[in-house]
Write a protein that holds these residues in place. Structure first.
Motif, PDB file in Angstrom:
ATOM      1  N   ARG A  51      35.373  46.720  36.501  1.00  0.00           N
ATOM      2  CA  ARG A  51      35.816  45.729  35.518  1.00  0.00           C
ATOM      3  C   ARG A  51      37.339  45.664  35.443  1.00  0.00           C
ATOM      4  O   ARG A  51      37.912  44.591  35.331  1.00  0.00           O
ATOM      5  CB  ARG A  51      35.229  46.028  34.128  1.00  0.00           C
ATOM      6  N   ARG A  52      37.975  46.823  35.508  1.00  0.00           N
ATOM      7  CA  ARG A  52      39.448  46.850  35.484  1.00  0.00           C
ATOM      8  C   ARG A  52      40.039  46.071  36.656  1.00  0.00           C
ATOM      9  O   ARG A  52      41.078  45.447  36.526  1.00  0.00           O
ATOM     10  CB  ARG A  52      39.959  48.289  35.557  1.00  0.00           C
TER      11      ARG A  52
ATOM     12  N   ARG B  31      38.466  43.659  38.171  1.00  0.00           N
ATOM     13  CA  ARG B  31      37.871  42.312  38.140  1.00  0.00           C
ATOM     14  C   ARG B  31      37.138  41.971  39.440  1.00  0.00           C
ATOM     15  O   ARG B  31      37.368  40.915  40.032  1.00  0.00           O
ATOM     16  CB  ARG B  31      38.934  41.260  37.847  1.00  0.00           C
TER      17      ARG B  31
ATOM     18  N   THR C  99      33.142  42.467  41.593  1.00  0.00           N
ATOM     19  CA  THR C  99      31.707  42.507  41.341  1.00  0.00           C
ATOM     20  C   THR C  99      31.109  43.908  41.451  1.00  0.00           C
ATOM     21  O   THR C  99      31.557  44.713  42.267  1.00  0.00           O
ATOM     22  CB  THR C  99      30.961  41.545  42.284  1.00  0.00           C
TER      23      THR C  99
END
Length: 149
Positions: free
Chosen positions: A59-60, A62, A64
């Motif tokens: 997530r950091r 960005r 998948t």
């Protein structure tokens, strides 16, 4: 098919096999006891923590988390400094912990089979995508960071 061909689905399937084995075919074998309960909790908790740490890194950056998609960034920070596949390692720890929790002694054989499935269905194709997408960066990362631990 790709919607259901995900590691958590495989994990649930293998865990279900272990649970069924413990209930239907226990053969009088047991690891039941306080040490087994403690170890199962440590394995399950450790697996969940590893997976969460890995998802946070994705997530950091960005990119998948979905195995069959091409990532937009190559993650090498956080837990990924120690393992190229911490989510899969977490899945294996969770399965081992569940097998102990279910007291499914005969299902311990499922652990190496699960590792084999993860490598063939997910890890090798993912590494091929990373190799094609990030070339030299992945080659360096692959040399310095182990696949599992």
């Amino acid at each position: 098919m790709h919607r259901i061909d995900l590691p958590p689905v495989w994990l649930v399937g293998f865990a279900a096999l272990a649970w069924i084995q413990a209930r239907v075919l226990p053969f009088g074998l047991s690891l039941e006891g306080a040490v087994s309960d403690l170890l199962s909790g440590i394995l399950i908790g450790g697996g969940v923590i590893l997976a969460i740490m890995a998802v946070v890194e994705f997530r950091r950056h960005r990119t998948t988390v979905i195995p069959h998609q091409t990532p937009s960034a190559m993650v090498q920070s956080g837990i990924y400094k120690r393992s190229r596949n911490p989510i899969y390692l977490g899945d294996v720890l969770i399965l081992a912990g569940l097998i102990l929790r279910f007291d499914a002694v005969l299902s311990l054989v499922l652990i190496p089979i699960f590792v084999w499935v993860l490598e063939r269905r997910f890890i090798i194709p993912e590494e091929d995508r990373l190799r094609r997408t990030f070339r030299a960066d992945f080659a360096r990362y692959e040399r310095k960071t182990r696949r599992w631990i």
